[in-house]
Design a protein around this motif. Structure first.
Motif, PDB file in Angstrom:
ATOM      1  N   LEU A  44      12.797  -5.009  -6.134  1.00  0.00           N
ATOM      2  CA  LEU A  44      12.165  -3.887  -6.973  1.00  0.00           C
ATOM      3  C   LEU A  44      11.761  -4.721  -8.083  1.00  0.00           C
ATOM      4  O   LEU A  44      10.642  -4.191  -8.889  1.00  0.00           O
ATOM      5  N   LEU A  46      10.537  -7.572  -8.547  1.00  0.00           N
ATOM      6  CA  LEU A  46       9.098  -8.296  -8.292  1.00  0.00           C
ATOM      7  C   LEU A  46       7.968  -7.220  -8.245  1.00  0.00           C
ATOM      8  O   LEU A  46       7.037  -7.351  -8.970  1.00  0.00           O
ATOM      9  N   ILE A  47       8.272  -6.007  -7.712  1.00  0.00           N
ATOM     10  CA  ILE A  47       7.213  -4.721  -7.596  1.00  0.00           C
ATOM     11  C   ILE A  47       6.950  -4.527  -9.110  1.00  0.00           C
ATOM     12  O   ILE A  47       5.757  -4.189  -9.361  1.00  0.00           O
ATOM     13  N   ALA A  48       8.111  -4.220  -9.959  1.00  0.00           N
ATOM     14  CA  ALA A  48       7.991  -3.972 -11.182  1.00  0.00           C
ATOM     15  C   ALA A  48       7.071  -4.831 -11.798  1.00  0.00           C
ATOM     16  O   ALA A  48       6.313  -4.370 -12.472  1.00  0.00           O
ATOM     17  N   ALA A  50       4.863  -7.019 -10.815  1.00  0.00           N
ATOM     18  CA  ALA A  50       3.521  -6.921 -10.309  1.00  0.00           C
ATOM     19  C   ALA A  50       2.690  -5.773 -10.876  1.00  0.00           C
ATOM     20  O   ALA A  50       1.516  -5.949 -11.114  1.00  0.00           O
TER      21      ALA A  50
END
Lengths: 100, 170, 510, 495
Positions: A44, A46-48, A50
């Motif tokens: 989560l 990492l995606i945020a 990204a």
């Protein structure tokens, strides 16, 4: 748009809950699940990030973490079963994780 | 408060709640089911972050693969391993709680001081498979190769641990 | 003298190592013994070339060899010898055959390993005295621990393991900080070259810490009061040959370290802490003598007398003037010979009676006159009787010490009287009076045989040579000592000169 | 994202590829066995060993031809090759130790040897990695392999416990590691070391996020190399795992993790040295001190070596604290020296084990010098070298590393480290004391079945190199800096 920091704090909460589970629970299976939860919270994060940076590296990283998580679970459960056959218990207390 | 925010808070609360459920369930099967819910909430959050493809993978790999695997193992080794007592040792949870609290406080403190950045609503072109795939298989091809080796190790390892050795068969 | 050998110092240093390897390879115990003796004897003969090929009057290093050992850290394999180290090398090569011969006569347990360790020890000791590189010095310094540790632990007396471990740990821990110190020196001066370092001014902060760390290592090794407690244990438990080498050579590594490294490389720090070291030395002299006075065991008496004697050496080193230092160098050799000989005599007696308690003896004059006579000479040499070697060294040191500090000199002189007292007391208990114990009868106690005489006589002969012709030795020692002192005072002057202009400026401003 | 511009030069990972290929070859070789008979089984270790040797030759050949590839995700420079050689040394000696050992532990030798090779490949990739994602994958490759190898002896409860404990704590640590990597990515927008460094230089990075990330990364790394306070798994896992695996683990994980450590800190965080140097120094001091103090009261040889391995990790970390070239070269020298002396020590442990055991009490060495003087001599070399007594390799390794520390202005750390090696000398010495001076007991014997030719070869090789590296330290530094040719030339010139 929900700011990145909200996601980060959410994932930090989940990470800490997972970590508390690893340290606090004695059942090896639940510990495995807690570790999976920790990895998910990282995803989560990492995606945020990204989205914030607007580059795909974070998403690629998540891909890898998922592959690793799958491999880890496969190996971990194999170890768990082997240990279970050996001792008929997965109670981690016998392993005595925190012994110095 | 915008709709997005309300949605985030709801899903986030569900996610934290299911995480607590995983940690605190007395029965492993319940933990696994909570875990399933938790993974699903995360998949939803991924969508809100423009990672549609990863959200799909999340459901397939975690919910469809890992949780099933865990449930499978629970069936295989039965309820014997399940800890019926409190499940906590005397000092570790407190130490864990303290450290976890510190970690959480530290991270939150750091995160909240982050400067506000203008977010691109179309960041990462919506994380569609084609874009991600191109990125993965061009610049990051090394990672894919390494992941292959990793899976080979996992395969060999599971084989080594799960199969009866010849000596025992005889 | 035309005979010369290339790489002479390397040959001298590693000949015993080659011997050690050969000793482990040859089959029978007899061969091993004689091979070891031949190696040490051969090393002695080769080392005599140092004497014959000596450039008389030359102050610097001679027979220098140099090669890069480990370039990333500037570590070199560099050997050399000057007037300060020459006699320590010769002392080592001279005492080794005697110690080995004694062992041939009296050591019967696991001879091969014993002889190999003795030879390894010789290589390590020679390496210490010949190294011109700090790291090489340290490697040999530490490496000498291993064989000595095994010699005490395996072939020693009742409490040998305790004594061996104590010996090892004391010295190992003592030198632990020296590694850091020599690294600090290296990064401050840019070299491990001992000769170059003696010419390099170092910042005062570096000097202080490095001097203290070096001093700790050497003080334990010497041993200086209050770091001496391992020594009586080690001596009493060590086999006789081990004691001879320990007292004769190993302890000199400490005082040699002070003289070669700690004092000249860190001159200002040495000036500053000199009085402290001098005080410890004087305490050692008096303490060692007083404790020796009340010993019941002859060997621990000699051990404590060593503490006192090395106090003299340290006093000479600390005084840092020509007489003091030259005396100290000679006294190191004297102590090696006298105390080595004393341990040898005690060992010979022990092999006969299997006791060293003074109360067990008495009246040996009557039963073993040759032994007793030689014992008297050795004891007198150790006590510093004029005409024998001990006197020359101690007297010269006293002269140097007097110009450094009259108080130290007077107190040290009191130590000389004490030394005569405990030696004579011991001799009286041993030799005079009636024979009270039948085991000391003429019938039961054999006098020295030819082989044993062959060990003792060369030592006694050297007592007289040094005692009567000290200039034979001082001629070679003095130039190097004077050169070293000159470099040292130049360094100090340079340092004060650098401070002077600052002072002058401040004066002008006022 | 033009695919024509992609740099797919495989040179950087050639050695690792060699290991993967060797692993595949060993698996194929094992496949021939499946008919029921086992005609190729005796050849498996030798096949694996050949693979290791070929790869080592490849690594040596690659010295002096540095290259970066895969968009800056991996490099192979001299240090990567040096690290490869450390790992390959560990792997080769482990294979030799396993020839007799592993068939008694687990029948599936084909999988065992290919796992050893794959784990080595992972370690080597980690040493060449210049991207946190690559580091993470490499870390997982060798960690997963080691979890399995630790639990290889399924009939032994302690082995499976060791595997489980190692897995649970290792996975836990991985989570921390990857969380840290996520924060570093969040702070700088990249996972590549050079881009992280650029972001820091340009002031584009968020310092608070970065420091959180680095702290978490250190925790993750710390688990892998068992730095105090992340060391608690080490003794149990070391004790429970099959001894050759333990030996391999103690060397390989250190080598790989330290390589990644130093690359990350010197290449990505070069500008931040002031802030993390002190943290590493404190970790190093704690690790050395607690490791040595705990080792003092161990009776099991493997537990003793486990705690000593913790202490050695601390010494190596001293070299990395400086973040300067001498410290890193020193740490690499330490690693190769440690590879030989520690392998030797573990070979001694194997010799002392009895049928069905995977550990030995130190008391079995009591008086062994009376019965096995040669073995006692070799063991003495290993233990003295571990203690740092000259002239063995361990001394020069410590000297090199501590020299770097002093040079970098960490004199106090070097002093603590030296005092620690004095503590360390105490427990190594105690073993040596007992070998020579204690009375032999009924326990003092080695089983004839343990004494095989490969084991003897391992012991001799380890001893020869432990002495040789101590006496001729330049051979290693020359080899990894300028290649084999320069060593030969240097050797001739030295004459």
């Amino acid at each position: 748009m929900v700011p990145t920091s909200y996601y980060l704090i959410l994932s930090a909460i989940i990470f800490v809950i997972g970590a508390a589970g690893v340290l606090g629970r004695r059942n090896a299976l639940i510990i495995v699940m807690c570790v999976e939860m920790m990895l998910n919270s990282v995803n989560l994060t990492l995606i945020a990030f990204a989205r914030q940076w607007d580059n795909l590296n974070g998403q690629v990283f998540v891909f890898l973490v998922m592959a690793v998580a799958a491999a880890e679970v496969a190996v971990g459960l194999a170890i768990l079963i082997a240990h279970y056959h050996q001792s008929k218990s997965t109670n981690i207390d016998d392993v005595n994780v925190m012994k110095w | 408060m915008s709709f997005e925010m309300i949605f985030f808070i709801l899903v986030g609360a569900l996610s934290v709640g299911s995480a607590v459920g995983v940690v605190s369930s007395k029965v492993a099967v319940h933990s696994a089911l909570f875990l399933l819910v938790h993974f699903a909430t995360l998949a939803i959050l991924y969508v809100t972050l423009n990672a549609q493809f990863l959200a799909a993978v999340q459901v397939i790999v975690y919910a469809g693969g890992i949780v099933i695997l865990i449930l499978f193992v629970i069936m295989l080794i039965g309820s014997a391993p399940l800890d019926t007592r409190a499940g906590y040792r005397n000092w570790v949870p407190y130490a864990g709680l303290g450290l976890g609290g510190a970690l959480l406080a530290g991270i939150s403190w750091n995160v909240l001081r982050m400067p506000a950045v203008a977010l691109n609503p179309d960041a990462n072109q919506g994380g569609v498979p084609v874009v991600l795939g191109l990125h993965l298989y061009s610049q990051n091809i090394l990672l894919v190769e390494l992941a292959a080796v990793l899976l080979l190790v996992a395969l060999l390892g599971a084989l080594l641990l799960a199969r009866r050795p010849k000596a025992e068969e005889a | 003298m035309a005979l010369s050998i290339p790489y002479l110092l390397t040959v001298i240093t590693f000949l015993p190592l080659v011997g050690a390897v050969l000793v482990t390879l040859v089959p029978s115990d007899g061969t091993k013994k004689w091979l070891a003796l031949a190696t040490t004897g051969g090393t002695f003969l080769v080392s005599l070339l140092l004497w014959t090929n000596w450039q008389q009057g030359e102050a610097g290093m001679q027979f220098v060899e140099e090669a890069v050992w480990f370039a990333p850290l500037g570590v070199r394999y560099a050997l050399g010898v000057d007037g300060i180290s020459l006699f320590l090398v010769l002392l080592t090569t001279f005492l080794m055959p005697i110690a080995v011969y004694f062992s041939i006569l009296y050591v019967h347990k696991r001879v091969g390993a014993y002889m190999a360790l003795m030879l390894l020890l010789e290589t390590a000791m020679l390496g210490v005295f010949l190294s011109l590189d700090l790291v090489l010095f340290f490697v040999f310094f530490e490496a000498s621990l291993i064989p000595m540790y095994f010699l005490i632990g395996e072939w020693g007396g009742q409490n040998r393991v305790y004594a061996a471990v104590k010996f090892f740990l004391y010295t190992f821990a003592g030198s632990a900080l020296m590694v850091v110190a020599l690294l600090i020196v290296y990064f401050s001066a840019g070299t491990f070259d001992i000769v170059a370092l003696q010419n390099t001014p170092l910042p005062m902060a570096v000097q202080t810490w490095a001097f203290l760390a070096f001093s700790l290592a050497f003080a334990v090794k010497t041993p200086l009061f209050p770091f001496h407690t391992w020594l009586p244990d080690a001596h009493v438990q060590a086999p006789t040959a081990g004691s001879i080498i320990l007292a004769g050579v190993l302890l000199k590594m400490g005082t040699y370290g002070f003289l070669r490294l700690a004092m000249p490389i860190f001159p200002q720090a040495a000036e500053q802490y000199g009085p402290l070291l001098g005080t410890l030395a004087v305490i050692g002299i008096l303490y060692g003598a007083l404790v020796a006075l009340v010993q019941k065991d002859l060997k621990s008496l000699v051990a404590y007398s060593s503490v006192a004697h090395l106090g003299y050496v340290m006093l000479g080193v600390v005084s840092m003037n020509a007489q003091g230092v030259s005396g100290a160098v000679l006294q190191m050799v004297n102590h090696g010979l006298s105390t080595g000989a004393l341990f040898l005599m005690v060992g010979l007696l022990y092999e006969r009676r299997h006791t060293r308690l003074l109360s067990e003896f008495g009246g040996l004059w009557a039963s073993v006159p040759v032994y007793t006579g030689l014992f008297l000479v050795v004891a007198m040499s150790s006590a510093g009787l004029p005409g024998l070697n001990g006197f020359v060294g101690e007297f010269t040191i006293m002269l140097g010490a007097y110009s450094y500090s009259p108080v130290f000199a007077v107190l040290a002189a009191a130590g000389v009287i004490l030394a005569a007292w405990y030696m004579l007391t011991a001799f009286r208990k041993l030799a005079q009076g009636p024979i009270t114990n039948p085991a000391n009868d003429k019938a039961n106690l054999k006098d020295l045989n030819a082989g044993e005489l062959a060990m003792v006589l060369p030592l006694v002969l050297l007592f007289f040579v040094i005692g009567l012709f000290p200039n034979l030795f001082f001629d070679k020692i003095n130039p190097s000592v004077e050169a070293m002192l000159a470099t040292r005072s130049a360094l100090i002057q340079q340092a004060t000169a650098e401070q002077m202009p600052v002072l002058a400026e401040t004066v002008e401003e006022q | 994202m033009n695919s024509a511009a992609l740099n797919l030069d495989l040179t950087a990972l050639l050695p690792a590829l060699g290991m993967v290929a060797a692993a595949a070859a060993v698996l194929l070789l094992d496949l021939v066995n499946r008919g029921g008979r086992a005609p190729t089984r005796p050849w498996l270790p030798w096949g694996a060993l050949a693979g290791v040797l070929v790869t080592a030759a490849l690594s040596i050949w690659l010295i002096g031809q540095p290259a970066a590839s895969f968009q800056g995700m991996a490099v192979h420079d001299e240090r990567a090759q040096a690290l490869n050689l450390v790992v390959l040394t560990g792997a080769a000696l482990t294979i030799l130790l396993s020839v007799r050992y592993i068939p008694n532990v687990n029948g599936q030798t084909g999988e065992y040897y290919s796992l050893i090779l794959l784990v080595s490949a992972g370690m080597m990739v980690m040493g060449a990695a210049t991207d946190l994602m690559v580091v993470f994958l490499a870390l997982e490759i060798f960690s997963l392999g080691l979890y399995i190898l630790a639990g290889l002896r399924r009939s032994d409860r302690r082995s499976s416990e060791a595997a489980m404990k190692y897995f649970l704590l290792g996975a836990f640590a991985s989570a921390f590691f990857v969380y840290g990597a996520a924060f570093v990515y969040g702070a700088t927008g990249s996972t590549r070391f050079d881009l992280i460094g650029d972001a820091l230089l340009a002031g584009r990075a968020d310092p608070l996020l970065l420091s959180a990330g680095v702290a978490l990364l250190i925790a993750g790394f710390g688990f892998k190399v068992s730095l105090v306070p992340f060391h608690m798994w080490t003794p149990d896992v070391y004790q429970g795992a099959p001894t050759p695996v333990t030996a391999f683990m103690s060397i390989g994980t250190k080598a790989a993790a330290f390589a990644a450590f130093y690359r990350f800190f010197t290449e990505a965080l070069a500008t931040e040295q002031a802030s993390w140097g002190m943290a590493l120094a404190i970790l190093a001091a704690l690790t050395m001190t607690l490791g040595n103090l705990a080792a003092l009261r161990q009776s099991s040889l493997k537990r003793l070596l486990a705690y000593s391995s913790i202490a050695h990790a601390g010494y190596i970390l001293v070299g990395l604290t400086t973040a300067a070239a001498p410290g890193i070269d020193g740490a690499l020298y330490y690693l190769i020296a440690y590879a030989f002396m520690n392998m030797g020590a573990f070979a001694v442990v194997i010799l002392l084990e009895r049928q069905g055991e995977m550990d030995a009490l130190g008391s079995r060495l009591n008086g062994i010098a009376r019965r096995q003087p040669m073995l006692a001599l070799l063991a003495t070399i290993f233990f003295f070298s571990l203690a740092g007594v000259p002239p063995f390799a361990g001394f020069f390794a410590k000297f090199y590393v501590f020299a770097a520390a002093v040079q970098g202005g960490w004199s106090w750390l070097a002093a603590i480290a030296m005092l620690n090696s004095a503590i360390g000398a105490w427990y190594y010495l105690r073993i040596v004391v007992n070998m020579y001076f204690a009375e032999p007991t009924a326990e003092t014997r080695i089983e004839a079945e343990q004494l095989s030719v490969p084991l003897t070869v391992t012991l001799s090789l380890a001893a020869v190199f432990t002495v040789a590296l101590g006496v001729l330290p330049w051979v290693w530094t020359e080899l990894v800096q300028s290649g084999l040719v320069s060593v030969v030339v240097g050797g001739l010139a030295a004459r």
